[in-house]
Design an enzyme around this catalytic site. Structure first.
Site, PDB file in Angstrom:
ATOM      1  N   HIS A 167       5.895  -0.340  -2.740  1.00 64.61           N
ATOM      2  CA  HIS A 167       5.447   0.378  -3.937  1.00 64.61           C
ATOM      3  C   HIS A 167       5.499   1.892  -3.794  1.00 64.61           C
ATOM      4  O   HIS A 167       4.870   2.612  -4.566  1.00 64.61           O
ATOM      5  CB  HIS A 167       4.035  -0.078  -4.313  1.00 64.61           C
ATOM      6  N   PRO A 198      -9.978 -16.777   0.503  1.00 58.67           N
ATOM      7  CA  PRO A 198      -8.615 -17.304   0.457  1.00 58.67           C
ATOM      8  C   PRO A 198      -8.278 -17.965  -0.879  1.00 58.67           C
ATOM      9  O   PRO A 198      -9.100 -18.657  -1.476  1.00 58.67           O
ATOM     10  CB  PRO A 198      -8.596 -18.341   1.580  1.00 58.67           C
ATOM     11  N   SER A 199      -7.079 -17.720  -1.330  1.00 52.54           N
ATOM     12  CA  SER A 199      -6.599 -18.306  -2.579  1.00 52.54           C
ATOM     13  C   SER A 199      -6.347 -19.800  -2.406  1.00 52.54           C
ATOM     14  O   SER A 199      -5.922 -20.257  -1.346  1.00 52.54           O
ATOM     15  CB  SER A 199      -5.296 -17.611  -3.006  1.00 52.54           C
ATOM     16  N   ASN A 220       0.821  -1.205   0.000  1.00 55.63           N
ATOM     17  CA  ASN A 220       0.000   0.000   0.000  1.00 55.63           C
ATOM     18  C   ASN A 220       0.858   1.260   0.000  1.00 55.63           C
ATOM     19  O   ASN A 220       1.922   1.291   0.609  1.00 55.63           O
ATOM     20  CB  ASN A 220      -0.923   0.006   1.214  1.00 55.63           C
ATOM     21  N   ASP A 251      -0.431   4.209   1.060  1.00 59.67           N
ATOM     22  CA  ASP A 251      -0.969   5.120   2.063  1.00 59.67           C
ATOM     23  C   ASP A 251      -0.106   5.080   3.333  1.00 59.67           C
ATOM     24  O   ASP A 251       0.811   4.258   3.462  1.00 59.67           O
ATOM     25  CB  ASP A 251      -2.424   4.764   2.387  1.00 59.67           C
ATOM     26  N   ALA A 276      -9.961  -8.223   7.118  1.00 60.97           N
ATOM     27  CA  ALA A 276      -8.735  -7.885   7.847  1.00 60.97           C
ATOM     28  C   ALA A 276      -8.993  -7.671   9.336  1.00 60.97           C
ATOM     29  O   ALA A 276      -8.328  -8.269  10.196  1.00 60.97           O
ATOM     30  CB  ALA A 276      -8.088  -6.645   7.229  1.00 60.97           C
TER      31      ALA A 276
END
Length: 233
Positions: free
Chosen positions: A104, A197-198, A87, A89, A214
């Protein structure tokens, strides 16, 4: 003190009202990613890109950290917590987390488009009139597609020394998070919080999945982590 390394993504910021990186149609706030998140897009239309991030910066200053951010801060009372976030932010910092690595970049910083070493704090708009001391155009301090991720090595070092790893708000199918977790020691206890979930989760050793948002997931995980810590004394 045991080290807890957190890999956080857009899902944790979404609960504060920040829109996730891109919608299912591949657009980010109505823009093609190549227009606003690549060096080529900035070269073609710098004003569009600056205006885009100026709006993101204003929106950021209208939101607050949520329960998930605050629980991660509270975990510092019992763990050496390092947050590696995708993120841009500052919500982790605003909640009080003391060790945050932004893979990032950061929305509240600006850097020179011609001098990689020139980067400054920046909370207002960036315009075409803003230049660095070398007269290069200022730009958001964001890692765009096609650019190197300068802090990736720092992140890898932290993962290699982790006792616990928490992946939250980011898919285990999307890099760099999917690649970073591979650097954690096999003995490290791993947790994955995600509403959906993956299926990739089954491939990681010692990984427990909490299929919640979260904040909900961290409410569940907090006492589990404290219990884990006490059992390893």
């Amino acid at each position: 003190m045991k080290k807890l390394v957190v890999l956080s993504g857009a899902g944790i910021s979404a609960e504060s009202g920040i829109k996730t990186f891109r919608d299912s149609d591949g657009l980010w706030e109505g823009h093609d990613i190549t227009e606003v998140a690549t060096p080529e897009g900035f070269a073609r239309n710098p004003k569009l890109v600056l205006d885009f991030y100026n709006l993101r910066r204003k929106q950021l200053q209208e939101v607050q950290p949520n329960t998930a951010h605050h629980i991660l801060k509270k975990l510092e009372e019992n763990f050496d917590v390092v947050i590696i976030t995708q993120n841009v932010d500052d919500l982790h910092e605003r909640s009080g987390s003391s060790k945050v690595i932004h893979l990032h970049g950061e929305l509240l910083k600006a850097k020179s488009s011609g001098n990689e070493s020139y980067e400054v704090e920046w909370s207002s708009d960036i315009t075409l009139q803003h230049t660095c001391p070398d007269n290069h155009q200022m730009r958001p301090a964001i890692v765009w597609f096609g650019e190197a991720v300068p802090k990736i090595e720092n992140a890898i070092t932290e993962l290699k020394n982790a006792d616990y790893v928490l992946v939250i708000g980011t898919s285990l199918q999307v890099y760099p998070a999917a690649g970073l977790i591979d650097y954690a020691p096999d003995h490290a206890t791993k947790f994955y919080i995600d509403k959906n979930p993956s299926k990739e989760a089954v491939h990681f050793k010692n990984l427990s999945v909490i299929a919640k948002s979260a904040s909900e997931g961290l409410r569940i995980l907090y006492p589990i982590l404290l219990s884990e810590k006490d059992n390893t004394k």
